[in-house]
Design an enzyme around this catalytic site. Structure first.
Site, PDB file in Angstrom:
ATOM      1  N   CYS A  23       0.827  -1.196   0.000  1.00  0.00           N
ATOM      2  CA  CYS A  23       0.000   0.000   0.000  1.00  0.00           C
ATOM      3  C   CYS A  23       0.863   1.248   0.000  1.00  0.00           C
ATOM      4  O   CYS A  23       2.088   1.197   0.003  1.00  0.00           O
ATOM      5  CB  CYS A  23      -0.890   0.020   1.242  1.00  0.00           C
ATOM      6  SG  CYS A  23      -1.794  -1.521   1.510  1.00  0.00           S
ATOM      7  N   ILE A  61      -4.081  -7.820  -0.908  1.00  0.00           N
ATOM      8  CA  ILE A  61      -3.297  -9.041  -1.059  1.00  0.00           C
ATOM      9  C   ILE A  61      -3.836 -10.146  -0.158  1.00  0.00           C
ATOM     10  O   ILE A  61      -4.037 -11.279  -0.587  1.00  0.00           O
ATOM     11  CB  ILE A  61      -1.809  -8.787  -0.724  1.00  0.00           C
ATOM     12  CG1 ILE A  61      -1.244  -7.674  -1.617  1.00  0.00           C
ATOM     13  CG2 ILE A  61      -0.997 -10.064  -0.853  1.00  0.00           C
ATOM     14  CD1 ILE A  61      -1.203  -7.992  -3.090  1.00  0.00           C
ATOM     15  N   ILE A  62      -4.047  -9.829   1.121  1.00  0.00           N
ATOM     16  CA  ILE A  62      -4.572 -10.785   2.109  1.00  0.00           C
ATOM     17  C   ILE A  62      -5.875 -10.238   2.665  1.00  0.00           C
ATOM     18  O   ILE A  62      -5.986  -9.040   2.924  1.00  0.00           O
ATOM     19  CB  ILE A  62      -3.549 -11.010   3.240  1.00  0.00           C
ATOM     20  CG1 ILE A  62      -2.289 -11.715   2.683  1.00  0.00           C
ATOM     21  CG2 ILE A  62      -4.140 -11.819   4.377  1.00  0.00           C
ATOM     22  CD1 ILE A  62      -1.165 -11.853   3.682  1.00  0.00           C
ATOM     23  N   ASN A 110       1.683  -0.321   5.661  1.00  0.00           N
ATOM     24  CA  ASN A 110       2.157  -0.701   4.340  1.00  0.00           C
ATOM     25  C   ASN A 110       3.093  -1.890   4.506  1.00  0.00           C
ATOM     26  O   ASN A 110       4.130  -1.777   5.172  1.00  0.00           O
ATOM     27  CB  ASN A 110       2.923   0.472   3.693  1.00  0.00           C
ATOM     28  CG  ASN A 110       3.667   0.055   2.432  1.00  0.00           C
ATOM     29  OD1 ASN A 110       3.246  -0.836   1.718  1.00  0.00           O
ATOM     30  ND2 ASN A 110       4.785   0.711   2.167  1.00  0.00           N
ATOM     31  N   GLY A 111       2.740  -3.036   3.922  1.00  0.00           N
ATOM     32  CA  GLY A 111       3.618  -4.190   4.004  1.00  0.00           C
ATOM     33  C   GLY A 111       2.870  -5.485   4.228  1.00  0.00           C
ATOM     34  O   GLY A 111       1.659  -5.579   4.003  1.00  0.00           O
ATOM     35  N   ASP A 142      -3.612  -9.329   8.308  1.00  0.00           N
ATOM     36  CA  ASP A 142      -2.487  -9.104   9.209  1.00  0.00           C
ATOM     37  C   ASP A 142      -2.506  -7.730   9.857  1.00  0.00           C
ATOM     38  O   ASP A 142      -1.829  -7.515  10.863  1.00  0.00           O
ATOM     39  CB  ASP A 142      -1.160  -9.327   8.473  1.00  0.00           C
ATOM     40  CG  ASP A 142      -1.032  -8.503   7.193  1.00  0.00           C
ATOM     41  OD1 ASP A 142      -2.026  -7.880   6.772  1.00  0.00           O
ATOM     42  OD2 ASP A 142       0.065  -8.495   6.598  1.00  0.00           O
ATOM     43  N   GLY A 188      14.787 -12.346  -6.043  1.00  0.00           N
ATOM     44  CA  GLY A 188      16.015 -12.852  -5.441  1.00  0.00           C
ATOM     45  C   GLY A 188      16.847 -11.782  -4.788  1.00  0.00           C
ATOM     46  O   GLY A 188      18.012 -12.027  -4.441  1.00  0.00           O
TER      47      GLY A 188
END
Length: 628
Positions: free
Chosen positions: A2, A53-54, A73-74, A98, A362
């Protein structure tokens, strides 16, 4: 993932205008295209732009419950375990995401909650009972957070600098010290800002502001420690590393939206894809971009991995001379950013967003496990330095380096000037120069007398020297990695990934930066990280059952952008035009005639100044956007 923004009055609870919050979050709408929320209370206001996202249908933000509000945010990857722990303490959850974990976690643990979080995050919590604002950033700086004090006494914060700049009371002034930092490093590090008065909350830090007590200095809550060592055989230590890599990957595969991975065909992304395929019942979606130039195109290696793990693979060829993106990048990065691989990273993010909403990358293995060539070179140079007294070494190698001709055109074994000069220096000073772009000598030629006076002795390399000398470390590789994790990683690598992914509404996750993996890697013996001229030695050894040797042990490559060729071709006129830039002339910072000579020498082939010309072009465009 976000964008967040907010205002807090630390002296007195002045009302907050929702229109100002809307402006601050509106310029960050690309970070959260799925919706916006505004919340205000006496003396405080939060704004949020959401990328779902979740718990896609739930968990609206800002989230408020019982006088505690959060703007986040995260992603918290261990949120389910924390929910159960908090339920056992009496917490009642209304959502499945979360974000609510932060609300209940704050009530039960306060700032110490940070140590329990596994994830990437930047968030704000307002506690009406205490009259406080709490700002926090994750351990390694995956997610950004900017803040500033305004003329009316308020503290403003936002994910991106443009969010703070959108507030009408903020007065824009450039900081010449950040220009020095940018020219030296190619980016503006986290302890600096191109706009005076805007601060970046450092990785692993928090800021707790209590009404009536003023704005304190941010406090560090996490540190990476290279001073301890793990015991064990190669097999045991390799198993420990692989276990933590696996935990990092599987914990980041939780999402209620389509998920995939970047795949370059290098060790890091290939290892992530291998562990994703091991954990997933479905084909992993992988995304690769290639270039028309054969020497820069890694699609063949990516295809080997895609076939090996039966991934759902997509790829696209892009032009290396993608000039159309320059102004797009300037707009999204806010500050000047000279890592030209951002062009390719942006195109990769665009491709991924056509198919998924979340990708695993990665990023981070080179910093955590000594994967850069400069780490290998630094280890070798330090061994040589140890053979000679400092006075003798400085005189011998310094003199040889000054006498040796500069031969950028020659085969690498004959280009000894830089190495000889480095051997004559202190190790920290030499490494600080090795990570740089434009040398102190060239900066001295470019800066005007006025700029040098304004700098007051400030020198970009000093932060690297200080970080290496103060590092909790045992040897040279430890100190170099520590400085890279503190300065290079958040300033360049993570900034690049955050801005390019968020520009297209894509969430990028970095499993190889799971803090448990980074802490373990820091305890590995140096010989397990660099051995036989190979960086990331133990990681490659641990991945041998998964990846073919020609993937594991081929020379390291990356997104290569031929900027030197650009300034002898399509961008030659842009380089020549820098000498006549009205904005650069107005600053009074530069010797523009020297800049003109650099452009002419580069165009003729007498010298290679491509990287510095790229820096100056990006600086001129960023300053125009920020201050013109």
């Amino acid at each position: 993932m976000c964008g967040i923004a907010g205002l807090f009055h630390p002296a007195t609870a002045k009302p907050v205008d929702p229109a100002r919050l809307r402006a601050m979050i509106g310029v960050q709408a690309h970070r959260g295209p799925d919706g916006q929320g505004i919340w205000t209370a006496p003396g405080v206001g939060f704004a949020h732009a959401r990328l779902s996202i979740i718990d896609v249908a739930g968990s609206p933000q800002p989230m408020v419950e019982d006088e505690v509000a959060v703007c986040f945010n995260g992603e918290i990857y261990n949120y389910r375990a924390l929910r159960e722990e908090l339920r056992a303490r009496g917490a009642v959850f209304r959502t499945d995401g979360d974000t609510e974990v932060l609300l209940h976690g704050w009530r039960h643990w306060g700032p110490s909650m940070l140590h329990r979080l596994v994830g990437m995050f930047a968030f704000a919590i307002h506690d009406a009972r205490a009259g406080s604002l709490f700002l926090a950033r994750d351990r390694l700086g995956v997610k950004p957070l900017h803040w500033a004090e305004l003329t009316d006494g308020a503290v403003a914060f936002a994910s991106e600098m443009k969010g703070v700049l959108a507030h009408p009371l903020f007065r824009r002034r450039p900081d010449i010290r950040a220009v020095e930092d940018y020219l030296a490093l190619g980016y503006v590090p986290d302890d600096a800002s191109m706009v005076a008065g805007i601060h970046k909350l450092a990785a692993g830090h928090f800021l707790l502001i209590e009404r009536g007590r003023g704005v304190p200095t941010p406090r560090q809550w996490w540190e990476v420690d290279f001073s301890k060592r793990e015991d064990g055989s190669v097999a045991q230590l390799g198993d420990g590393l692989l276990q933590r890599m696996r935990e990092g990957v599987t914990s980041r595969m939780v999402a209620d939206v389509p998920l995939g991975a970047f795949l370059s065909g290098g060790v890091d992304s290939s290892g992530v894809v291998a562990l994703m395929a091991e954990a997933s019942p479905r084909a992993v979606r992988t995304c690769t971009i290639g270039f028309e130039e054969a020497g820069h195109d890694e699609r063949g290696y990516a295809q080997i991995i895609a076939r090996r793990f039966a991934t759902d693979h997509v790829e696209r060829v892009v032009r290396a001379d993608d000039f159309a993106l320059i102004d797009t990048l300037v707009a999204h990065f806010d500050e000047p950013f000279a890592d030209a691989s951002a062009l390719a990273t942006y195109r990769l993010c665009q491709l991924a967003r056509e198919h998924v909403t979340v990708v695993l990358s990665g990023d981070g293995a080179d910093e955590a496990l000594a994967g850069y060539r400069r780490h290998v070179f630094h280890a070798g140079e330090e061994r040589v330095r140890g053979l000679f007294p400092a006075e003798l070494r400085a005189g011998l190698f310094g003199t040889l380096g000054r006498l040796y001709p500069k031969a950028d055109w020659a085969p690498r074994p004959l280009r000894a000037k830089t190495t000889l000069l480095a051997l004559g220096m202190d190790g920290a000073e030499a490494y600080a120069r090795a990570v740089g772009v434009t040398s102190p000598e060239w900066r001295a030629r470019l800066f005007s007398a006025e700029a040098k006076g304004a700098l007051g002795g400030h020198r970009a390399e000093d932060r690297y020297v200080a970080a290496m000398r103060q590092a909790p470390a045992r040897d040279a590789i430890d100190r170099a990695q520590y400085a890279d994790l503190k300065i290079w990683l958040p300033g360049d690598i993570l900034t690049k990934t955050d801005r390019t992914s968020m520009a297209v509404g894509l969430e990028a996750r970095e499993p190889l930066l799971d803090h448990r993996l980074v802490e373990y890697a820091a305890r590995l013996p140096a010989a397990m990280r660099v051995r036989g001229g190979q960086g990331k030695w133990l990681m490659k050894k641990a991945l041998e059952p998964y990846l073919p040797r020609d993937i594991l042990y081929r020379p390291k490559t990356g997104f290569v952008t031929p900027i030197s060729a650009w300034f002898r071709g399509a961008l030659a006129d842009d380089a020549a035009g820098l000498e006549h830039s009205g904005l650069l002339r107005e600053t009074g910072w530069f010797e523009l005639a020297e800049l003109g000579r650099m452009a002419a020498d580069h165009r003729s082939g007498r010298a290679d100044h491509g990287r510095t010309l790229w820096q100056m072009m990006m600086l001129e465009r960023s300053l125009t956007r920020l201050f013109a």
